[in-house]
Motif scaffolding. Structure first.
Motif, mmCIF file in Angstrom:
data_model
loop_
_atom_site.group_PDB
_atom_site.id
_atom_site.type_symbol
_atom_site.label_atom_id
_atom_site.label_comp_id
_atom_site.label_asym_id
_atom_site.label_seq_id
_atom_site.Cartn_x
_atom_site.Cartn_y
_atom_site.Cartn_z
ATOM 1 N N GLY A 1 41.796 50.580 35.052
ATOM 2 C CA GLY A 1 40.886 49.532 34.626
ATOM 3 C C GLY A 1 39.632 48.905 34.970
ATOM 4 O O GLY A 1 39.225 48.082 34.952
ATOM 5 N N ASP B 202 45.253 48.974 29.549
ATOM 6 C CA ASP B 202 45.939 49.397 30.646
ATOM 7 C C ASP B 202 46.932 50.310 30.232
ATOM 8 O O ASP B 202 47.769 51.403 31.198
ATOM 9 N N ASP C 32 36.532 48.538 39.082
ATOM 10 C CA ASP C 32 37.319 47.856 39.530
ATOM 11 C C ASP C 32 38.212 47.087 40.740
ATOM 12 O O ASP C 32 38.974 46.741 40.703
ATOM 13 N N LYS D 64 36.197 41.910 35.320
ATOM 14 C CA LYS D 64 36.916 40.340 34.821
ATOM 15 C C LYS D 64 38.638 40.466 35.825
ATOM 16 O O LYS D 64 39.427 39.922 36.577
ATOM 17 N N ASN D 65 39.095 41.551 35.853
ATOM 18 C CA ASN D 65 40.417 42.005 35.996
ATOM 19 C C ASN D 65 40.636 42.512 37.755
ATOM 20 O O ASN D 65 40.800 43.285 37.796
ATOM 21 N N ASP E 293 38.423 41.350 30.449
ATOM 22 C CA ASP E 293 38.378 42.731 31.444
ATOM 23 C C ASP E 293 39.334 43.843 30.364
ATOM 24 O O ASP E 293 38.802 43.721 29.008
ATOM 25 N N ASN E 294 40.128 44.177 30.886
ATOM 26 C CA ASN E 294 39.544 46.317 30.901
ATOM 27 C C ASN E 294 40.170 46.030 29.382
ATOM 28 O O ASN E 294 40.408 46.737 28.324
ATOM 29 N N ASN E 295 41.613 45.692 28.811
ATOM 30 C CA ASN E 295 42.387 45.432 27.705
ATOM 31 C C ASN E 295 41.903 44.812 26.870
ATOM 32 O O ASN E 295 42.121 44.843 25.575
#
Length: 271
Positions: A11, A16, A211, A229-230, A246-248
């Motif tokens: 995360g 993901d 996260d 961000k997530n 975010d993590n992605n």
């Protein structure tokens, strides 16, 4: 001047699909060049972290099992084991709950007493070294962490049943599917503080990323504390900053790259 960076994995640094950013290894070389120490803080077990970061294990700090087990170059710096009776009480309370499965985490391997495909699909992402046993309360190896794999939702389904354990151990929602228990004084923040003390690095020189709620204490020990961000709302509230990506979207790498560029410019200006 940033001298220590500690990041969570799932995360946070990983997407993901559980993949490292493509630019991570190049960025890690830049950290070495600028004499910045890297730490990996995760609920994952030690063997998993060392395998994932094999090329850099000689100069990386590993804070595994939510900070219960901290190592550097194979040397144990911190080991916080749980009380056996607390471990077994958690197991006994978890067994009757629907779609909730306890996993005991020792230094070298994990223990499970259920082979349901849904459990193994979740657990084997993290526990490559494991043993299926008939009775978890018969395990004699010292335990660093108990993780409950909750196939419904850890925060709303299993956590309410275990609030009573907060007096005897650290209870943290570690993800949508995981509720973690460690020794009362074991958490990622304690692990980061230990690394800071070992290196003579202060709060103002430390950057962290997280996260989920097992990252909460880590947000309090670094001036540059970043919630993804997530991230869970509780982490966003506790952190000094939130990543724009975010993590992605390689949020961790983007922040570090930006900060390294600023730091390099400042060093050039001073010289």
């Amino acid at each position: 001047m940033i001298r220590l960076i500690v990041t969570d994995l799932d995360g946070s640094l990983l997407n993901d699909k559980k993949e490292l950013p493509k630019k991570f290894w190049e960025l890690e070389k830049q950290l070495v060049q600028q004499n910045i120490v890297l730490g990996i803080a995760s609920g994952r077990p030690h063997h998993n972290l060392v395998a994932l970061f094999e090329p850099i294990k000689g100069h990386t700090y590993f804070l595994s099992d939510n900070g219960s087990y901290v190592t550097y170059r194979g040397q144990e710096l911190l080991v916080e084991m749980m009380e056996p009776e607390t471990v077994f009480s958690i197991v006994r309370k978890a067994r009757p709950l629907d779609k909730v499965y306890p996993v005991l985490c020792g230094k070298d391997k994990a223990y499970m007493e259920n082979t349901q495909e849904a459990l193994l699909k979740q657990a084997l992402q993290y526990y490559q070294h494991y043993e299926i046993v008939d009775d978890l309360t018969a395990v004699t190896e010292p335990i660093l962490k108990v993780s409950l794999c909750d196939l419904v939702d850890a925060e709303t389904n299993s956590y309410p049943h275990f609030k009573q354990f907060e007096a005897s151990c650290k209870v943290a929602v570690a993800g949508e599917r995981w509720l973690d228990f460690t020794a009362l004084n074991a958490n990622k923040g304690v692990g980061v503080k230990l690394v800071q003390q070992q290196l003579g690095i202060g709060y103002a020189e430390t950057m962290v990323f997280g996260d989920y709620l097992n990252d909460l204490e880590m947000m309090k020990v670094a001036r540059y504390s970043y919630a993804m961000k997530n991230a869970h709302p509780g982490i966003i509230a506790a952190a000094a900053f939130t990543t724009d990506f975010d993590n992605n979207e390689d949020g961790v790498v983007r922040v570090i790259s930006y900060e390294l560029a600023l730091q390099e410019q400042e060093m050039l200006r001073i010289s």
